[in-house]
Design an enzyme around this catalytic site. Structure first.
Site, PDB file in Angstrom:
ATOM      1  N   GLY A   1     -16.348  71.716  62.714  1.00 15.93           N
ATOM      2  CA  GLY A   1     -16.169  70.711  61.864  1.00 15.93           C
ATOM      3  C   GLY A   1     -17.046  70.650  60.566  1.00 15.93           C
TER       4      GLY A   1
ATOM      5  N   GLU B   1      -9.389  81.504  62.105  1.00 13.12           N
ATOM      6  CA  GLU B   1      -8.759  82.404  60.929  1.00 13.12           C
ATOM      7  C   GLU B   1      -9.959  83.323  60.658  1.00 13.12           C
ATOM      8  OE1 GLU B   1      -6.248  79.146  58.374  1.00 13.12           O
ATOM      9  OE2 GLU B   1      -8.128  79.789  57.498  1.00 13.12           O
TER      10      GLU B   1
ATOM     11  N   LEU C   1      -8.198  68.547  54.296  1.00 20.82           N
ATOM     12  CA  LEU C   1      -7.182  69.383  53.639  1.00 20.82           C
ATOM     13  C   LEU C   1      -7.097  69.431  52.355  1.00 20.82           C
ATOM     14  CD1 LEU C   1      -4.576  69.017  56.549  1.00 20.82           C
ATOM     15  CD2 LEU C   1      -5.848  70.676  56.130  1.00 20.82           C
TER      16      LEU C   1
ATOM     17  N   CYS D   1     -12.686  74.693  48.513  1.00 22.27           N
ATOM     18  CA  CYS D   1     -11.396  75.352  48.614  1.00 22.27           C
ATOM     19  C   CYS D   1     -11.342  76.551  47.904  1.00 22.27           C
ATOM     20  CB  CYS D   1     -10.356  74.346  48.329  1.00 22.27           C
ATOM     21  SG  CYS D   1      -8.501  75.123  48.301  1.00 22.27           S
TER      22      CYS D   1
ATOM     23  N   GLY E   1     -11.375  75.589  66.567  1.00 19.71           N
ATOM     24  CA  GLY E   1     -10.434  75.278  65.517  1.00 19.71           C
ATOM     25  C   GLY E   1      -9.857  75.893  64.490  1.00 19.71           C
TER      26      GLY E   1
ATOM     27  N   HIS F   1      20.794  84.321  55.631  1.00 20.39           N
ATOM     28  CA  HIS F   1      20.627  85.448  56.438  1.00 20.39           C
ATOM     29  C   HIS F   1      20.258  86.746  55.980  1.00 20.39           C
ATOM     30  CE1 HIS F   1      21.172  87.572  60.495  1.00 20.39           C
ATOM     31  NE2 HIS F   1      22.054  88.224  59.707  1.00 20.39           N
TER      32      HIS F   1
ATOM     33  N   GLY G   1     -12.479  78.892  63.133  1.00 13.10           N
ATOM     34  CA  GLY G   1     -12.756  79.678  64.188  1.00 13.10           C
ATOM     35  C   GLY G   1     -11.668  80.678  64.397  1.00 13.10           C
TER      36      GLY G   1
ATOM     37  N   GLY H   1     -13.775  74.047  41.236  1.00 13.19           N
ATOM     38  CA  GLY H   1     -12.744  74.324  42.435  1.00 13.19           C
ATOM     39  C   GLY H   1     -13.182  73.989  43.727  1.00 13.19           C
TER      40      GLY H   1
HETATM   41  P1  FAD Z   1     -14.404  70.109  47.852  1.00 14.18           P
HETATM   42  O1  FAD Z   1     -13.399  71.144  47.823  1.00 14.18           O
HETATM   43  O2  FAD Z   1     -15.433  70.079  49.021  1.00 14.18           O
HETATM   44  O3  FAD Z   1     -14.949  69.801  46.489  1.00 14.18           O
HETATM   45  C1  FAD Z   1     -16.235  69.125  46.161  1.00 14.18           C
HETATM   46  C2  FAD Z   1     -17.166  69.395  44.950  1.00 14.18           C
HETATM   47  O4  FAD Z   1     -17.944  68.371  44.803  1.00 14.18           O
HETATM   48  C3  FAD Z   1     -17.912  70.686  45.439  1.00 14.18           C
HETATM   49  O5  FAD Z   1     -17.583  71.596  44.323  1.00 14.18           O
HETATM   50  C4  FAD Z   1     -19.260  70.060  45.168  1.00 14.18           C
HETATM   51  O6  FAD Z   1     -20.228  70.946  44.686  1.00 14.18           O
HETATM   52  C5  FAD Z   1     -18.970  69.126  44.126  1.00 14.18           C
HETATM   53  N1  FAD Z   1     -20.151  68.089  44.384  1.00 14.18           N
HETATM   54  C6  FAD Z   1     -20.612  67.426  45.613  1.00 14.18           C
HETATM   55  N2  FAD Z   1     -21.628  66.402  45.155  1.00 14.18           N
HETATM   56  C7  FAD Z   1     -21.504  66.405  43.917  1.00 14.18           C
HETATM   57  C8  FAD Z   1     -22.269  65.601  43.005  1.00 14.18           C
HETATM   58  N3  FAD Z   1     -23.290  64.598  43.360  1.00 14.18           N
HETATM   59  N4  FAD Z   1     -22.257  65.918  41.564  1.00 14.18           N
HETATM   60  C9  FAD Z   1     -21.467  66.826  41.268  1.00 14.18           C
HETATM   61  N5  FAD Z   1     -20.560  67.630  42.060  1.00 14.18           N
HETATM   62  C10 FAD Z   1     -20.872  67.245  43.284  1.00 14.18           C
HETATM   63  N6  FAD Z   1      -7.662  73.322  53.497  1.00 14.18           N
HETATM   64  C11 FAD Z   1      -6.386  73.588  53.309  1.00 14.18           C
HETATM   65  O7  FAD Z   1      -5.569  72.646  53.056  1.00 14.18           O
HETATM   66  N7  FAD Z   1      -5.933  74.787  53.389  1.00 14.18           N
HETATM   67  C12 FAD Z   1      -6.738  75.982  53.798  1.00 14.18           C
HETATM   68  O8  FAD Z   1      -6.134  76.991  54.040  1.00 14.18           O
HETATM   69  C13 FAD Z   1      -8.038  75.971  53.983  1.00 14.18           C
HETATM   70  N8  FAD Z   1      -8.921  76.747  54.232  1.00 14.18           N
HETATM   71  C14 FAD Z   1     -10.275  76.500  54.358  1.00 14.18           C
HETATM   72  C15 FAD Z   1     -11.141  77.475  54.687  1.00 14.18           C
HETATM   73  C16 FAD Z   1     -12.723  77.187  54.914  1.00 14.18           C
HETATM   74  C17 FAD Z   1     -13.373  78.411  55.211  1.00 14.18           C
HETATM   75  C18 FAD Z   1     -13.122  75.957  54.449  1.00 14.18           C
HETATM   76  C19 FAD Z   1     -14.587  75.777  54.784  1.00 14.18           C
HETATM   77  C20 FAD Z   1     -12.257  75.000  54.313  1.00 14.18           C
HETATM   78  C21 FAD Z   1     -10.768  75.113  54.125  1.00 14.18           C
HETATM   79  N9  FAD Z   1      -9.792  74.231  53.803  1.00 14.18           N
HETATM   80  C22 FAD Z   1      -8.555  74.262  53.735  1.00 14.18           C
HETATM   81  C23 FAD Z   1     -10.461  72.748  53.675  1.00 14.18           C
HETATM   82  C24 FAD Z   1     -10.515  72.532  52.136  1.00 14.18           C
HETATM   83  O9  FAD Z   1     -11.305  73.658  51.238  1.00 14.18           O
HETATM   84  C25 FAD Z   1     -10.950  71.031  51.761  1.00 14.18           C
HETATM   85  O10 FAD Z   1     -10.136  70.329  52.620  1.00 14.18           O
HETATM   86  C26 FAD Z   1     -10.879  70.622  50.249  1.00 14.18           C
HETATM   87  O11 FAD Z   1     -11.723  71.800  49.554  1.00 14.18           O
HETATM   88  C27 FAD Z   1     -11.460  69.290  50.273  1.00 14.18           C
HETATM   89  O12 FAD Z   1     -11.201  69.082  48.742  1.00 14.18           O
HETATM   90  P2  FAD Z   1     -12.108  68.098  47.911  1.00 14.18           P
HETATM   91  O13 FAD Z   1     -11.923  68.117  46.347  1.00 14.18           O
HETATM   92  O14 FAD Z   1     -12.154  66.777  48.827  1.00 14.18           O
HETATM   93  O15 FAD Z   1     -13.793  68.768  48.140  1.00 14.18           O
HETATM   94  P1  NAD Z   2     -11.774  72.058  63.392  1.00 14.10           P
HETATM   95  O1  NAD Z   2     -11.953  70.359  63.506  1.00 14.10           O
HETATM   96  O2  NAD Z   2     -10.638  72.426  62.805  1.00 14.10           O
HETATM   97  O3  NAD Z   2     -12.330  72.547  64.662  1.00 14.10           O
HETATM   98  C1  NAD Z   2     -13.718  72.369  65.121  1.00 14.10           C
HETATM   99  C2  NAD Z   2     -13.563  72.921  66.695  1.00 14.10           C
HETATM  100  O4  NAD Z   2     -14.581  72.671  67.248  1.00 14.10           O
HETATM  101  C3  NAD Z   2     -12.392  71.870  67.667  1.00 14.10           C
HETATM  102  O5  NAD Z   2     -11.725  72.626  68.128  1.00 14.10           O
HETATM  103  C4  NAD Z   2     -13.390  71.093  68.371  1.00 14.10           C
HETATM  104  O6  NAD Z   2     -13.045  70.697  69.806  1.00 14.10           O
HETATM  105  C5  NAD Z   2     -14.670  72.261  68.516  1.00 14.10           C
HETATM  106  N1  NAD Z   2     -15.978  71.705  68.841  1.00 14.10           N
HETATM  107  C6  NAD Z   2     -16.572  70.589  68.331  1.00 14.10           C
HETATM  108  N2  NAD Z   2     -17.876  70.436  69.027  1.00 14.10           N
HETATM  109  C7  NAD Z   2     -18.045  71.443  69.903  1.00 14.10           C
HETATM  110  C8  NAD Z   2     -19.276  71.906  70.861  1.00 14.10           C
HETATM  111  N3  NAD Z   2     -19.947  71.074  70.961  1.00 14.10           N
HETATM  112  N4  NAD Z   2     -18.823  73.012  71.371  1.00 14.10           N
HETATM  113  C9  NAD Z   2     -17.674  73.790  71.123  1.00 14.10           C
HETATM  114  N5  NAD Z   2     -16.659  73.485  70.533  1.00 14.10           N
HETATM  115  C10 NAD Z   2     -16.859  72.270  69.774  1.00 14.10           C
HETATM  116  O7  NAD Z   2     -12.979  72.514  62.326  1.00 14.10           O
HETATM  117  P2  NAD Z   2     -13.436  73.549  61.513  1.00 14.10           P
HETATM  118  O8  NAD Z   2     -12.565  74.851  62.067  1.00 14.10           O
HETATM  119  O9  NAD Z   2     -14.762  73.882  61.597  1.00 14.10           O
HETATM  120  O10 NAD Z   2     -12.654  73.405  60.038  1.00 14.10           O
HETATM  121  C11 NAD Z   2     -13.229  72.333  59.394  1.00 14.10           C
HETATM  122  C12 NAD Z   2     -12.418  71.570  58.464  1.00 14.10           C
HETATM  123  O11 NAD Z   2     -11.926  72.389  57.514  1.00 14.10           O
HETATM  124  C13 NAD Z   2     -11.257  71.157  59.366  1.00 14.10           C
HETATM  125  O12 NAD Z   2     -11.173  69.939  59.371  1.00 14.10           O
HETATM  126  C14 NAD Z   2      -9.971  72.023  58.665  1.00 14.10           C
HETATM  127  O13 NAD Z   2      -8.876  70.964  58.474  1.00 14.10           O
HETATM  128  C15 NAD Z   2     -10.750  72.602  57.411  1.00 14.10           C
HETATM  129  N6  NAD Z   2      -9.873  73.836  57.337  1.00 14.10           N
HETATM  130  C16 NAD Z   2      -8.423  74.003  57.309  1.00 14.10           C
HETATM  131  C17 NAD Z   2      -7.780  75.102  57.046  1.00 14.10           C
HETATM  132  C18 NAD Z   2      -6.443  75.193  57.083  1.00 14.10           C
HETATM  133  O14 NAD Z   2      -6.027  74.270  56.468  1.00 14.10           O
HETATM  134  N7  NAD Z   2      -5.740  76.467  57.300  1.00 14.10           N
HETATM  135  C19 NAD Z   2      -8.759  76.065  57.378  1.00 14.10           C
HETATM  136  C20 NAD Z   2     -10.081  76.153  57.624  1.00 14.10           C
HETATM  137  C21 NAD Z   2     -10.697  74.915  57.662  1.00 14.10           C
END
Ligand code: FAD
Ligand code: NAD
Length: 468
Positions: free
Chosen positions: A273, A189, A321, A42, A184, A446, A187, A39
């Site tokens: 990020g 959420e 995403l 995500c 972002g 509605h 931060g 998984g």
């Molecule tokens: P990942 O989900 O990162 O999966 C990569 C997998 O590859 C991992 O399990 C890792 O262990 C494995 N892997 C890496 N290298 C190797 C290797 N060499 N061999 C074997 N396995 C390996 N996105 C949304 O759309 N909605 C959200 O609400 C949302 N919320 C988030 C909340 C948080 C706190 C965070 C951190 C992220 C969130 N995201 C959200 C972003 C989302 O999680 C990612 O965009 C998504 O998981 C990317 O999917 P992926 O398949 O590219 O990689």
């Molecule tokens: P983000 O890119 O959303 O936000 C990072 C923030 O940090 C930006 O506003 C940026 O301007 C700020 N920043 C960068 N450098 C800085 C500095 N030196 N000092 C102060 N602020 C600074 O990244 P994130 O919140 O870390 O999330 C990472 C990724 O995970 C994102 O790309 C996001 O798409 C994904 N994510 C998605 C969801 C969702 O879809 N609901 C939820 C969580 C995470």
């Protein structure tokens, strides 16, 4: 040596969806995952656990702030049991990751646990936990190794007091003062989770507004509503130092005028990020090139510099995403099978799961202005909806941007209750290149929050919203 048509490296939403689609299309498929649960980010430490904590903390906030007005009295004090909250979250994660195991077995996909490294273009070494190495052969591979939290060069993430989202999802206590670097998605959420539970929350953001890549109107309304709930925002602040002494963390930043500002907290969440993750993958052994940002370089078909190796999700360019990664997983599988799939990246929605929720698709006003597009705007406030008043969720609005001449919808930006779900209507409309008038002539049940979409479309069509 086991041989496959396709090997997928990484089991996040990109990897596991790609594997399922490959299997559906008749390819003999393997998936390799470093961790013991499937998984990826995500399901394990991202989308799912953060939403579980947002839901739990929302219930708590309703109980202490809104129940009384609804006529619900709770004798005695309502208390947070953080351990139970975190344990419920983990239960949701476990259930969800087990679901992926089931899907792998249902689709006859072989799962390998271990770190996948390219030996050459068609062979992958899998290093298991006990150090043993198994090599498999695959005609084609899909790299779906995702991303990890990034940081600033001068910050030492100690994972105790100076933490990333991963640790913030399993804290043992509610912070007294959580200093968040980065306004972002993460931060806001996770900041909202701990603000609701009673923490003081200060967000230090480099840009001049929070969620800086989204439409400015959304940023303004979210700032207003989160400030009402006690969030403190310090925008245009450049963080320059983070130090931990015992249980205290001090964050120093320069404000817009260059004055030093100091934030003292007991926890500091660094969320500036995420970076693409390729550690241990050894892409060079297969001739796979990375760009200067560490992302795997791909062409329009998501093929890497090595023809039979593809890459998807957070490890390549574009929005990080889950649903973007999923679409790319499907695209690659179908392309391999000789089909002609397509993704319109402009129509990948973005959502922030705070409350009010924020959701958007298409172009922002800032982008349209910069591109010199002649556009018109229709906006409708949530507070004018009967449904919103019934649930007391009156913050927010829906804004539709449409081409001034053709009326085609170019962007939809929403903030309010349940807009994470409402945005699907905007995506559908835009996929079919609807005009604002098309949306305005569709019946919306509605009373629903979705009526705000119709009203905003009416406002955009001819400035003729009915209920304002
Ligand atoms: P990942 O989900 O990162 O999966 C990569 C997998 O590859 C991992 O399990 C890792 O262990 C494995 N892997 C890496 N290298 C190797 C290797 N060499 N061999 C074997 N396995 C390996 N996105 C949304 O759309 N909605 C959200 O609400 C949302 N919320 C988030 C909340 C948080 C706190 C965070 C951190 C992220 C969130 N995201 C959200 C972003 C989302 O999680 C990612 O965009 C998504 O998981 C990317 O999917 P992926 O398949 O590219 O990689
Ligand atoms: P983000 O890119 O959303 O936000 C990072 C923030 O940090 C930006 O506003 C940026 O301007 C700020 N920043 C960068 N450098 C800085 C500095 N030196 N000092 C102060 N602020 C600074 O990244 P994130 O919140 O870390 O999330 C990472 C990724 O995970 C994102 O790309 C996001 O798409 C994904 N994510 C998605 C969801 C969702 O879809 N609901 C939820 C969580 C995470």
């Amino acid at each position: 040596m086991n041989s496959y048509d396709v090997a997928v490296i990484g089991s996040g939403p990109g990897g596991y969806v790609a594997a399922i689609r490959c299997a559906q299309l008749g390819m003999k498929t393997a998936i390799i995952e470093k961790y013991s649960t499937l998984g990826g980010t995500c399901l394990n430490v991202g989308c799912i656990p953060s939403k579980a904590l947002l839901d739990s903390s929302h219930h708590y906030e309703d109980a202490i702030k809104h129940f009384e007005e609804h006529g619900i009295e709770i004798p005695g004090e309502v208390k947070v049991n953080l351990e139970q909250m975190i344990s419920r979250k983990q239960g949701v994660v476990d259930q969800t990751t087990k679901g992926i195991e089931f899907l792998m077995s249902k689709n006859k996909i072989d799962v390998y646990q271990g770190i996948g490294s390219f030996k050459d273009k068609t062979k992958i070494d899998i290093t298991k936990e006990d150090g043993s190495i198994e090599t498999i052969e695959a005609v084609k591979s899909i790299i779906a190794t995702g991303s990890k939290p990034s940081t600033l060069p001068f910050i030492n993430i100690d994972k105790e007091r100076v933490i990333t989202s991963t640790e913030a999802l399993k804290l043992k206590e509610i912070p007294k003062h959580l200093v968040i670097i980065g306004g972002g998605v993460i931060g806001l959420e996770l900041g909202q989770v701990y603000r609701r539970l009673g923490a003081e929350v200060s967000v230090v953001e480099y840009m001049d507004r929070i969620i800086p890549t989204m439409d400015g109107g959304l940023s303004k309304e979210l700032t207003r509503t989160l400030k009402k709930s006690g969030f403190k925002f310090y925008t245009s602040h450049k963080v320059k130092e983070v130090t931990r002494t015992g249980d205290e963390v001090i964050v120093k930043a320069d404000d817009k005028k260059g004055n030093e500002v100091e934030f003292k907290g007991d926890y500091c969440l660094v969320c500036v990020g995420r970076r693409p993750y390729t550690d241990g993958l050894k892409p060079e052994n297969a001739g796979v090139k990375l760009n200067e940002r560490g992302q795997i370089e791909v062409n329009d078909h998501l093929q890497t510099s090595s023809e039979n190796i593809y890459a998807i999700g957070d490890v390549i360019k574009g929005a990080m995403l889950a649903h973007k990664a999923e679409e790319e997983g499907t695209l690659v599988a179908e392309f391999m099978a000789g089909q002609k799939p397509h993704i319109d990246y402009n129509l990948i929605p973005g959502v922030v799961y705070t409350w009010p929720e924020v959701a958007a698709v298409g172009k922002t006003e800032e982008q349209l202005k910069e591109a010199g597009v002649n556009y018109k705007t229709g906006q409708f406030p949530m507070r004018a909806l009967g449904r919103a008043r019934a649930s007391m969720d009156i913050d927010g609005f829906v804004k539709i941007l449409a081409d001034a001449e053709t009326d085609e919808v170019l962007g939809v930006h929403m903030i309010g209750a349940r807009v994470a779900d409402l945005i699907a209507e905007a995506v559908t409309a835009m996929e079919f290149r609807a005009s604002a008038e098309d949306i305005s002539r569709m019946s919306h049940a509605h009373p629903t929050y979705a009526e705000a979409v119709k009203e905003a479309a009416l406002a955009a069509t001819d400035d003729r919203a009915l209920h304002v």
